[in-house]
Design a protein around this motif. Sequence first.
Motif, PDB file in Angstrom:
ATOM      1  N   PHE A  38       9.815   0.870   4.415  1.00 32.89           N
ATOM      2  CA  PHE A  38       9.165   1.577   3.462  1.00 32.89           C
ATOM      3  C   PHE A  38      10.256   2.090   2.460  1.00 32.89           C
ATOM      4  N   CYS A  39       9.562   2.521   1.160  1.00 34.43           N
ATOM      5  CA  CYS A  39      10.156   2.980   0.135  1.00 34.43           C
ATOM      6  C   CYS A  39       9.746   4.532  -0.133  1.00 34.43           C
ATOM      7  N   PHE A  40      10.728   5.392  -0.148  1.00 37.81           N
ATOM      8  CA  PHE A  40      10.332   6.866  -0.076  1.00 37.81           C
ATOM      9  C   PHE A  40       9.897   6.955  -1.813  1.00 37.81           C
ATOM     10  N   LYS A  41       8.772   7.515  -2.089  1.00 38.47           N
ATOM     11  CA  LYS A  41       8.332   7.684  -3.498  1.00 38.47           C
ATOM     12  C   LYS A  41       8.284   8.984  -4.009  1.00 38.47           C
ATOM     13  N   ASP A  86      14.976   5.488  -1.919  1.00 45.87           N
ATOM     14  CA  ASP A  86      15.744   4.869  -0.777  1.00 45.87           C
ATOM     15  C   ASP A  86      14.423   4.088   0.063  1.00 45.87           C
ATOM     16  N   GLU A  87      14.934   2.921   0.509  1.00 45.29           N
ATOM     17  CA  GLU A  87      14.180   2.045   1.589  1.00 45.29           C
ATOM     18  C   GLU A  87      14.833   1.974   2.900  1.00 45.29           C
ATOM     19  N   ILE A  88      13.936   2.057   3.798  1.00 47.32           N
ATOM     20  CA  ILE A  88      14.472   2.153   4.992  1.00 47.32           C
ATOM     21  C   ILE A  88      13.386   1.544   6.221  1.00 47.32           C
ATOM     22  N   ILE A 103       4.991   7.262   0.549  1.00 44.43           N
ATOM     23  CA  ILE A 103       5.713   5.999   0.659  1.00 44.43           C
ATOM     24  C   ILE A 103       5.121   4.876   0.338  1.00 44.43           C
ATOM     25  N   ARG A 104       5.714   3.772  -0.048  1.00 44.08           N
ATOM     26  CA  ARG A 104       5.028   2.470  -0.245  1.00 44.08           C
ATOM     27  C   ARG A 104       5.469   1.463   0.479  1.00 44.08           C
ATOM     28  N   ILE A 105       4.585   0.748   1.453  1.00 41.99           N
ATOM     29  CA  ILE A 105       4.882  -0.176   2.303  1.00 41.99           C
ATOM     30  C   ILE A 105       5.691  -1.361   1.697  1.00 41.99           C
ATOM     31  N   GLU A 106       6.884  -1.742   2.249  1.00 42.67           N
ATOM     32  CA  GLU A 106       7.561  -2.799   1.627  1.00 42.67           C
ATOM     33  C   GLU A 106       7.593  -4.293   2.458  1.00 42.67           C
ATOM     34  N   ASP A 107       7.528  -4.063   3.697  1.00 39.39           N
ATOM     35  CA  ASP A 107       7.414  -5.278   4.707  1.00 39.39           C
ATOM     36  C   ASP A 107       6.702  -4.492   6.171  1.00 39.39           C
ATOM     37  N   SER A 112       0.801  -1.233   0.087  1.00 41.62           N
ATOM     38  CA  SER A 112       0.081   0.043   0.047  1.00 41.62           C
ATOM     39  C   SER A 112       0.852   1.311  -0.062  1.00 41.62           C
ATOM     40  N   TYR A 113       0.352   2.400  -0.312  1.00 41.59           N
ATOM     41  CA  TYR A 113       0.876   3.582  -0.281  1.00 41.59           C
ATOM     42  C   TYR A 113       0.277   4.439   0.725  1.00 41.59           C
TER      43      TYR A 113
END
Length: 236
Positions: free
Chosen positions: A114-117, A83-85, A131-135, A67-68
């Motif tokens: 998250f990934c900064f979009k 970037d992801e963090i 942001i997009r949620i990666e995990d 999700s975003y």
Amino acid sequence: MQNNKLSFLCPACKKVHEFHAMNMKEDKDISISGVDWGVEWSDFMIEVPNLNERHWERSSTMPVVGSYRSVLVSHPFNLAIGDEIWTLFQPALSLFNGWDEHPEEINNSAMVKFCFKSIISRNEKEAWIVIRIEDVLLLKEADIRLKSRESPGIMKNFDLYDSSHIFTYEEWLYIDSCSQGDIGSWALLKKKAKHYSLILEGYWDFSHNSIYCGNISVSENEVNELIRGVNNKNNL
């Protein structure tokens, strides 16, 4: 902002503190390294409040992978688009007031990657970003998902300063230690049958705020020794 990078001057020293997100080591089977930037989560999409608006409802909705989300960030946020963090998600009440006042929200808190979009709006002090949620790793499931390991003596890191306090809630134990609000450390442990699992450990000062999530086995004796030390200090 240069090269799609978003950062803010430190309110104290008026400098940008570099943070190299891509250099953070990660072994998701054992531990997760991230930052506790106090990201202010919202349920807004693209239409967000004006940056001068302080009164808006912070989200208690757990992030969902894929999700975003629109979030408000400020110093020491320092990332480039793409970037992801990992960071800590807390529902609204504990985000503002801490788990010691709202311990019921620990089970609804999580480490989130998250990934900064993109940037929606920004000024010199803060910005709305997408942001997009990666995990997502729920704290209550960290001792299931992450492999157990040992780190003898680690509890000594959490009573280093002049002010320390401990609270317990159901199977959780939380300790916070700081020196005049300038530097500190904290830990969140989960009680097991014959030991504790150190789930979160945090270290911060006025410019950095690191957080580590794992499943470190800690003996009851080590935890009880820490509790006695804190109680003795607070009774002086």
